[in-house]
Design a protein around this motif. Structure first.
Motif, PDB file in Angstrom:
ATOM      1  N   THR A  26       0.847  -1.041   0.013  1.00 49.40           N
ATOM      2  CA  THR A  26      -0.188  -0.032   0.006  1.00 49.40           C
ATOM      3  C   THR A  26       0.955   1.253  -0.041  1.00 49.40           C
ATOM      4  N   ALA A  27       0.612   2.316  -0.684  1.00 49.05           N
ATOM      5  CA  ALA A  27       1.473   3.368  -0.806  1.00 49.05           C
ATOM      6  C   ALA A  27       0.512   4.564  -0.854  1.00 49.05           C
ATOM      7  N   GLN A  28       0.977   5.748  -0.177  1.00 46.46           N
ATOM      8  CA  GLN A  28       0.273   7.066  -0.165  1.00 46.46           C
ATOM      9  C   GLN A  28       1.082   8.124  -0.473  1.00 46.46           C
ATOM     10  N   LEU A  29       0.735   8.926  -1.215  1.00 44.61           N
ATOM     11  CA  LEU A  29       1.502  10.120  -1.730  1.00 44.61           C
ATOM     12  C   LEU A  29       0.672  11.228  -1.346  1.00 44.61           C
ATOM     13  N   GLY A  30       1.277  12.184  -0.578  1.00 44.29           N
ATOM     14  CA  GLY A  30       0.808  13.371  -0.260  1.00 44.29           C
ATOM     15  C   GLY A  30       1.553  14.769  -0.458  1.00 44.29           C
ATOM     16  N   GLY A  31       0.800  15.707  -0.507  1.00 45.70           N
ATOM     17  CA  GLY A  31       1.620  17.005  -0.464  1.00 45.70           C
ATOM     18  C   GLY A  31       0.893  18.301  -0.215  1.00 45.70           C
ATOM     19  N   SER A  32       1.559  19.351   0.021  1.00 51.20           N
ATOM     20  CA  SER A  32       0.907  20.528   0.546  1.00 51.20           C
ATOM     21  C   SER A  32       1.628  21.752   0.254  1.00 51.20           C
ATOM     22  N   ILE A  33       0.968  22.937   0.057  1.00 51.77           N
ATOM     23  CA  ILE A  33       1.634  24.166   0.083  1.00 51.77           C
ATOM     24  C   ILE A  33       0.572  25.045   1.340  1.00 51.77           C
ATOM     25  N   ASP A  34       1.375  25.418   2.490  1.00 52.14           N
ATOM     26  CA  ASP A  34       0.834  25.791   3.603  1.00 52.14           C
ATOM     27  C   ASP A  34       1.472  27.229   3.612  1.00 52.14           C
ATOM     28  N   ILE A  49       5.662  30.341   3.888  1.00 48.70           N
ATOM     29  CA  ILE A  49       5.130  29.533   2.777  1.00 48.70           C
ATOM     30  C   ILE A  49       6.019  28.365   2.942  1.00 48.70           C
ATOM     31  N   VAL A  50       5.204  26.963   3.237  1.00 48.36           N
ATOM     32  CA  VAL A  50       6.056  25.729   3.599  1.00 48.36           C
ATOM     33  C   VAL A  50       5.434  24.907   2.517  1.00 48.36           C
ATOM     34  N   SER A  51       6.513  24.305   1.532  1.00 41.81           N
ATOM     35  CA  SER A  51       5.875  23.239   0.408  1.00 41.81           C
ATOM     36  C   SER A  51       6.496  21.944   0.606  1.00 41.81           C
ATOM     37  N   ASP A  52       5.807  20.986   0.599  1.00 40.29           N
ATOM     38  CA  ASP A  52       6.166  19.742   0.871  1.00 40.29           C
ATOM     39  C   ASP A  52       5.358  18.463   0.361  1.00 40.29           C
ATOM     40  N   ALA A  53       6.047  17.286   0.045  1.00 40.88           N
ATOM     41  CA  ALA A  53       5.462  16.260  -0.411  1.00 40.88           C
ATOM     42  C   ALA A  53       6.197  15.008   0.152  1.00 40.88           C
ATOM     43  N   ASN A  54       5.392  13.840   0.329  1.00 39.12           N
ATOM     44  CA  ASN A  54       5.950  12.712   0.709  1.00 39.12           C
ATOM     45  C   ASN A  54       5.388  11.598   0.257  1.00 39.12           C
ATOM     46  N   LEU A  55       6.187  10.354   0.227  1.00 38.11           N
ATOM     47  CA  LEU A  55       5.588   9.025  -0.131  1.00 38.11           C
ATOM     48  C   LEU A  55       5.707   8.169   1.226  1.00 38.11           C
ATOM     49  N   VAL A  56       4.710   7.462   1.414  1.00 37.53           N
ATOM     50  CA  VAL A  56       4.720   6.387   2.660  1.00 37.53           C
ATOM     51  C   VAL A  56       4.388   5.120   2.030  1.00 37.53           C
ATOM     52  N   VAL A  57       5.246   4.016   2.183  1.00 32.43           N
ATOM     53  CA  VAL A  57       5.115   2.695   1.551  1.00 32.43           C
ATOM     54  C   VAL A  57       5.203   1.747   2.791  1.00 32.43           C
ATOM     55  N   THR A  67       7.269  -0.350   6.945  1.00 30.61           N
ATOM     56  CA  THR A  67       6.924   0.926   6.622  1.00 30.61           C
ATOM     57  C   THR A  67       7.968   1.886   6.419  1.00 30.61           C
ATOM     58  N   ALA A  68       8.163   2.581   5.285  1.00 30.04           N
ATOM     59  CA  ALA A  68       9.299   3.565   4.875  1.00 30.04           C
ATOM     60  C   ALA A  68       8.494   4.703   4.165  1.00 30.04           C
ATOM     61  N   THR A  69       9.290   5.923   4.447  1.00 27.22           N
ATOM     62  CA  THR A  69       8.830   7.108   3.815  1.00 27.22           C
ATOM     63  C   THR A  69       9.993   7.867   3.120  1.00 27.22           C
ATOM     64  N   ILE A  70       9.698   8.522   2.082  1.00 26.83           N
ATOM     65  CA  ILE A  70      10.889   9.181   1.267  1.00 26.83           C
ATOM     66  C   ILE A  70       9.951  10.443   0.713  1.00 26.83           C
ATOM     67  N   ASN A  71      10.679  11.282   0.554  1.00 23.22           N
ATOM     68  CA  ASN A  71      10.280  12.831  -0.183  1.00 23.22           C
ATOM     69  C   ASN A  71      10.993  13.118  -1.684  1.00 23.22           C
ATOM     70  N   VAL A  82      10.954   1.198  -1.509  1.00 17.93           N
ATOM     71  CA  VAL A  82      10.007   0.010  -1.385  1.00 17.93           C
ATOM     72  C   VAL A  82      11.007  -1.153  -0.824  1.00 17.93           C
ATOM     73  N   ARG A  83      12.525  -1.101  -1.077  1.00 15.55           N
ATOM     74  CA  ARG A  83      13.261  -2.284  -0.519  1.00 15.55           C
ATOM     75  C   ARG A  83      13.431  -2.029   1.032  1.00 15.55           C
ATOM     76  N   ARG A  84      13.379  -0.704   1.393  1.00 13.70           N
ATOM     77  CA  ARG A  84      13.505  -0.619   2.865  1.00 13.70           C
ATOM     78  C   ARG A  84      12.350  -0.976   3.336  1.00 13.70           C
ATOM     79  N   ALA A  85      11.364  -0.550   2.935  1.00  9.76           N
ATOM     80  CA  ALA A  85      10.039  -1.256   3.645  1.00  9.76           C
ATOM     81  C   ALA A  85       9.889  -2.718   3.756  1.00  9.76           C
ATOM     82  N   GLU A  86      10.298  -3.453   2.628  1.00  8.97           N
ATOM     83  CA  GLU A  86      10.422  -4.783   2.473  1.00  8.97           C
ATOM     84  C   GLU A  86      11.458  -5.346   3.689  1.00  8.97           C
ATOM     85  N   ASP A  87      12.697  -4.641   3.549  1.00 10.23           N
ATOM     86  CA  ASP A  87      13.734  -5.087   4.706  1.00 10.23           C
ATOM     87  C   ASP A  87      13.110  -5.051   6.353  1.00 10.23           C
TER      88      ASP A  87
END
Length: 444
Positions: A26-34, A49-57, A67-71, A82-87
């Motif tokens: 399962t993967a979730q991608l999210g981002g925001s401009i705050d 202003i803070v702009s960010d995006a990240n992916l959670v696998v 679970t692992a996260t990356i931006n 993906v490999r980090r999450a699998e490890d």
């Protein structure tokens, strides 16, 4: 870039799912401009202003989860996460409450995105600060406030073919106004679906009036009083209570909704018959995402109907164990009420206390949801339908369950956001009997 289109987001998620060698992914991608602007002592202190995006696998081998996260989203980075999450999954112990990824779902979009809010500029934020500060300077009052706005997106996918994407915006303004000597304090808050409905120069007058009229506060003896809680004050208490609508804690005897001898109070009369509470992701004034953190589709659902508890929050694990249907965690809370404003409730009160908002709420007893906290930023004594004079703040010890059995009258619901959670709520002002104040507080 932190706001991805549905097409671009799906392309990234599809790559992630394809890269995984786990039993499921399962993967979730999210981002925001705050954006934000903060002001204090009648001057802007920070803005940005803070702009960010990240992916959670998240992957699973059997009941072992990692679970692992990356931006970073280039192909090499996607494979690395993906490999980090699998490890991590291979090293993890089995989760006895593991639930597999949900099957493909259908989501009905909700109106969580506002063009006017997404279009907010630094000039807009500067004008909000100026419109808040200038009137206070003229009246020799001191303003301190915070405006936070933003736009965001979330997209998720899993190896069973489920996918969701939606954009949202948020807008939240609060301001405290004090007299120069610090003896009077007033507050105003505005949580809006659409920034075009907000006028800082009008809202600030509410806080200014309360600040000016709260000086030389008199001491009132602690005890039980008829109170009028403004919607922001109601939010602090009702929002806290909703943490205890979890079916598992009720079934295991850890909640005010637990029954003696086992089980829960589902279907029982717990509140005054005038208490009606629902969740509805498509509510016109308080829309939220049409899914929860597990990807379960949200529905319009009654939680309390005429004072009876008609739905509890069943997680997927607990629903399976109890033979019940899992339901999505509510994203908003909508409480019905009447047609009167706070001011009109005051006019109908012979004797009582007006509470602007509650603060620093803490749990005393989870079995009764007995809470303690303080009134703040404008507490007034009411007599013969008029605000007679300001009074010193109180510490209260009160259960929202008891409170919602002592209803005298409900006003017109308005949109607010609770202090203890980010849940958007539509709550009415309330006139209540026998609200318990236990001691005085010298703080304004």
């Amino acid at each position: 870039m932190s706001i991805y289109t549905e097409q671009d987001a799906k392309a990234i998620l599809d790559k992630v799912i394809k890269l995984s060698k786990a039993d499921e992914c399962t993967a979730q991608l999210g981002g925001s401009i705050d954006g934000n602007v903060r002001f204090a002592r009648n001057a802007v202190s920070t803005s940005g202003i803070v702009s960010d995006a990240n992916l959670v696998v998240q992957v699973a081998f059997g009941k072992r989860v990692g679970t692992a996260t990356i931006n970073e989203f280039d192909d090499a980075s996607l494979e690395k996460v993906v490999r980090r999450a699998e490890d991590l999954a291979k090293l993890a112990p089995e989760n006895p409450e593991f639930m597999p990824a949900i099957d493909k779902q259908t989501y009905k979009p909700s109106a969580t995105f506002s063009e006017s809010t997404a279009a907010i500029t630094p000039d807009f934020r500067a004008k909000v600060a100026a419109d808040s500060i200038a009137p206070c300077k003229e009246e020799k009052l001191v303003a301190a406030g915070f405006l936070e706005d933003g736009q965001s997106f979330v997209a998720f996918a899993n190896s069973k073919g489920n996918f969701g994407y939606q954009k949202s915006t948020n807008f939240n303004f609060t301001c405290t106004v004090r007299t120069e000597d610090g003896s009077g304090s007033g507050w105003v808050g505005h949580n809006a679906k659409d920034a075009s409905s907000f006028k800082a120069d009008e809202d600030i007058r509410i806080a200014m009036k309360k600040a000016s009229e709260s000086v030389e506060a008199k001491a009132l003896e602690p005890g039980k009083y008829t109170v009028i809680l403004e919607p922001a004050a109601v939010a602090g208490l009702v929002g806290f209570m909703m943490f205890f609508f979890d079916a598992r804690s009720a079934d295991e005897g850890r909640s005010f909704l637990s029954k003696k001898g086992g089980g829960n109070k589902l279907g029982e009369q717990v509140y005054d018959p005038r208490v009606n509470l629902i969740t509805d992701p498509w509510h016109a004034e308080a829309p939220v995402l049409p899914w929860d953190e597990d990807g379960l589709p949200r529905e319009r659902m009654a939680i309390i109907d005429k004072g009876k508890v008609v739905n509890l929050d069943y997680s997927r694990f607990w629903a399976q164990k109890q033979g019940k249907k899992a339901n999505a965690t509510p994203g908003n809370l909508i409480m019905s009420g009447g047609t009167k404003s706070t001011g009109e409730l005051v006019k109908g009160t012979q004797k009582g206390v007006l509470v602007t908002r509650t603060w620093y709420i803490r749990m005393v007893d989870p079995q009764t949801v007995l809470l303690t906290g303080l009134t703040r930023d404008g507490t007034f004594y009411i007599e013969n339908g008029e605000i007679k004079y300001p009074i010193k703040n109180f510490r209260f010890n009160e259960s929202p369950v008891i409170m919602l059995n002592n209803i005298d009258e409900l006003g017109k619901p308005v949109r607010v956001q609770g202090d203890e959670s980010s849940t958007v709520m539509m709550l009415p002002p309330m006139r209540l009997r026998d609200f318990t104040f236990t001691s005085l507080s010298d703080a304004v």
